[in-house]
Write a protein that holds these residues in place. Structure first.
Motif, short mmCIF file in Angstrom:
data_model
loop_
_atom_site.label_atom_id
_atom_site.label_comp_id
_atom_site.label_asym_id
_atom_site.label_seq_id
_atom_site.Cartn_x
_atom_site.Cartn_y
_atom_site.Cartn_z
N ASP A 127 35.89 -43.36 -33.27
CA ASP A 127 37.05 -44.10 -32.78
C ASP A 127 36.67 -45.14 -31.72
O ASP A 127 37.44 -46.06 -31.44
CB ASP A 127 38.09 -43.14 -32.20
CG ASP A 127 37.52 -42.27 -31.08
OD1 ASP A 127 36.54 -41.55 -31.36
OD2 ASP A 127 38.03 -42.33 -29.95
N GLN A 128 35.46 -44.99 -31.12
CA GLN A 128 35.02 -45.93 -30.09
C GLN A 128 34.21 -47.10 -30.67
O GLN A 128 33.72 -47.95 -29.93
CB GLN A 128 34.21 -45.19 -29.04
CG GLN A 128 35.01 -44.11 -28.34
CD GLN A 128 34.43 -43.74 -26.99
OE1 GLN A 128 33.86 -44.58 -26.28
NE2 GLN A 128 34.56 -42.46 -26.62
N ALA A 135 31.90 -56.39 -24.95
CA ALA A 135 31.76 -55.00 -24.46
C ALA A 135 30.95 -54.96 -23.16
O ALA A 135 30.08 -55.80 -22.93
CB ALA A 135 31.08 -54.15 -25.53
N GLU A 189 29.15 -34.40 -22.43
CA GLU A 189 29.42 -35.39 -23.47
C GLU A 189 28.46 -35.19 -24.64
O GLU A 189 28.82 -35.39 -25.80
CB GLU A 189 29.24 -36.81 -22.93
CG GLU A 189 30.36 -37.32 -22.07
CD GLU A 189 30.14 -38.78 -21.69
OE1 GLU A 189 30.87 -39.64 -22.20
OE2 GLU A 189 29.22 -39.03 -20.89
N HIS A 200 32.31 -39.71 -32.38
CA HIS A 200 33.27 -40.56 -31.66
C HIS A 200 33.39 -41.92 -32.35
O HIS A 200 33.30 -42.97 -31.71
CB HIS A 200 32.82 -40.74 -30.20
CG HIS A 200 32.81 -39.47 -29.41
ND1 HIS A 200 31.74 -38.61 -29.42
CD2 HIS A 200 33.76 -38.92 -28.61
CE1 HIS A 200 32.03 -37.56 -28.64
NE2 HIS A 200 33.24 -37.74 -28.14
N VAL A 219 31.70 -51.85 -31.77
CA VAL A 219 31.61 -52.46 -30.45
C VAL A 219 31.30 -53.95 -30.61
O VAL A 219 30.38 -54.31 -31.34
CB VAL A 219 30.49 -51.78 -29.61
CG1 VAL A 219 30.29 -52.53 -28.29
CG2 VAL A 219 30.81 -50.33 -29.36
N ARG A 262 25.59 -47.28 -25.57
CA ARG A 262 25.96 -46.14 -26.43
C ARG A 262 25.88 -46.44 -27.91
O ARG A 262 26.11 -45.57 -28.75
CB ARG A 262 27.36 -45.65 -26.06
CG ARG A 262 27.40 -45.12 -24.64
CD ARG A 262 28.61 -44.31 -24.31
NE ARG A 262 28.44 -43.68 -23.00
CZ ARG A 262 28.88 -42.48 -22.68
NH1 ARG A 262 29.51 -41.75 -23.58
NH2 ARG A 262 28.68 -41.98 -21.48
N MET A 296 28.90 -49.50 -22.55
CA MET A 296 29.29 -49.24 -23.94
C MET A 296 28.22 -49.74 -24.90
O MET A 296 27.95 -49.10 -25.93
CB MET A 296 30.63 -49.91 -24.25
CG MET A 296 31.24 -49.42 -25.56
SD MET A 296 31.53 -47.62 -25.54
CE MET A 296 31.25 -47.20 -27.26
#
Length: 419
Positions: A323-324, A332, A298, A321, A327, A339, A336
């Motif tokens: 798109d994630q 959440a 990753e 990323h 948050v 991150r 997550m």
């Protein structure tokens, strides 16, 4: 005792030991007893660091810098024309006790060049630890370097008297090791590690049944890889580290930026800078794997095999990323939240606990210890977040690193003197 000669030996062998950075003293649990000297309990040991981050709180020396091997990257290689010296077992013991009593050190980190053969060298190292424990009643921290190819019997004895054992795999890949240290065998490095892992597992099982079981490497084992001496990319390096964590239960993997000290056509030029920033990024990646739930593939992949030197690996992952994000802190899950750039393990736990009682705002986040200057671009607060407009901005990376400077300088500091 010839003090001048002993001082000269110490200067030579402490200087030769500075390239080994795997000298952590965490994890010891050997408590002091009446009439004994020293304590390596779980409360930890005080550390002093040089400017380049290397630990000098332990008496950190080689038993000898004589070596039968001619590894291209090693300053103690047999073909290198340097001053050679060797301590006797008694000299190392005396230095450790005297330095400890003067409050110079809190323990011993002992490594060695390989003289004669692996077992002869390992036997001397074990004798130092054994003499300190049994004759001097020393309960301070002892870290011994395992010698590749040493017998199981010696490894067993070493684990009974030392707090931590470590064996450096040196070059991350087997092909790199064959190129730079053709006399060495990777399997000789792995066998002692596997034996110690088995012994630690057995100790834990026996501890469940019997009250008194002899300590067996209570602070575990570690290893070290040299970064930049060969052509491995960062993906290969962190995959090797991940393999050792999963299959050998290592406490730590250390990364040491290669310091050009020898001229050899297999090595980088002497003018090559020490890759300190790359070393730091590898430590950050290591942290992500150990504490943040990231997998090696990753953090990097074959299309991006090197870590971004401009931003830390976690921020680099987030930028790849988007798109994630954003948050929502109220809903959440913990993994997550971990991150989100700028949020560490402690802060993530505080967030999960605090959101049960109130709706979190950016002010709350700052009070909980987050680095809001980064986190604010990746979080959706229930009350809205004006910084989210930058999330799709092509210049987001520039915005995040604008005005920042690195603490790493293109210089190499020497180990502090003990006199």
């Amino acid at each position: 005792m010839n003090f001048d000669r002993l001082k000269e030996k110490l200067e030579i062998l402490a200087d030769a030991a500075k390239y080994d950075v795997s000298c952590s003293s965490s994890g010891g649990s050997r408590k002091n007893k009446k009439g004994a000297l020293g304590d390596s309990s779980a409360s930890g040991i005080c550390h002093t660091y040089t400017e380049d981050g290397r630990c000098v709180s332990l008496l950190k020396v080689l038993l000898t810098n004589h070596c039968i091997y001619d590894c291209a990257y090693c300053v103690s290689r047999s073909s290198n024309d340097i001053k050679r010296a060797a301590f006797t077992v008694e000299e190392v013991v005396d230095l450790t006790i005297n330095f400890y009593r003067r409050n110079y050190i809190e323990g011993l980190f002992l490594s060695s060049g390989i003289f004669k053969n692996a077992d002869t060298t390992m036997e001397r190292l074990v004798r130092v630890a054994k003499k300190l424990r049994l004759e001097e009643n020393f309960n301070g921290y002892i870290h011994l370097k395992s010698i590749p190819g040493a017998s199981d019997i010696l490894m067993q004895e070493a684990a009974l008297y030392a707090d931590r054992l470590s064996i450096n795999i040196e070059i991350p890949t087997e092909s790199g090791l064959k190129l730079l240290a053709p006399e060495k065998n990777r399997q000789d490095m792995l066998n002692p590690m596997k034996y110690i892992q088995g012994g630690i597992t057995q100790y834990k099982e026996e501890k469940k049944i019997f009250r008194k079981v002899p300590k067996f490497a209570p602070a575990g084992q570690s290893t070290q890889m040299i970064v930049g001496a060969s052509n491995e990319n960062d993906l290969q390096i962190i995959k090797v580290a991940d393999h050792f964590y999963k299959n050998y239960s290592l406490k730590r993997v250390y990364y040491s930026g290669y310091v050009p000290v020898l001229e050899d056509n297999r090595l980088p030029a002497l003018t090559t800078a020490v890759p300190m920033l790359r070393e730091n990024r590898l430590y950050q990646s290591d942290w992500l794997m150990r504490f943040y739930g990231f997998k090696a593939d990753e953090i990097l992949d074959p299309h991006m095999p090197f870590l971004d030197l401009e931003v830390d690996p976690k921020l680099s992952w987030a930028l790849r990323h988007l798109d994630q994000f954003p948050v929502n802190l109220q809903s959440a899950d913990y993994q997550m939240i971990l991150r989100i750039p700028g949020i560490g393990v402690k802060t993530a736990k505080k967030i999960v606990s605090a959101r049960r009682f109130q709706v979190l705002t950016i002010e709350n986040l700052q009070k909980l210890g987050a680095a809001v200057n980064r986190a604010k671009y990746f979080i959706d607060f229930n009350a809205g977040n004006i910084f989210l407009r930058h999330l799709t901005d092509l210049n987001l990376k520039k915005l995040l690193i604008g005005g920042s400077t690195s603490k790493f300088q293109d210089q190499f500091s020497q180990q502090l003197t003990l006199f």
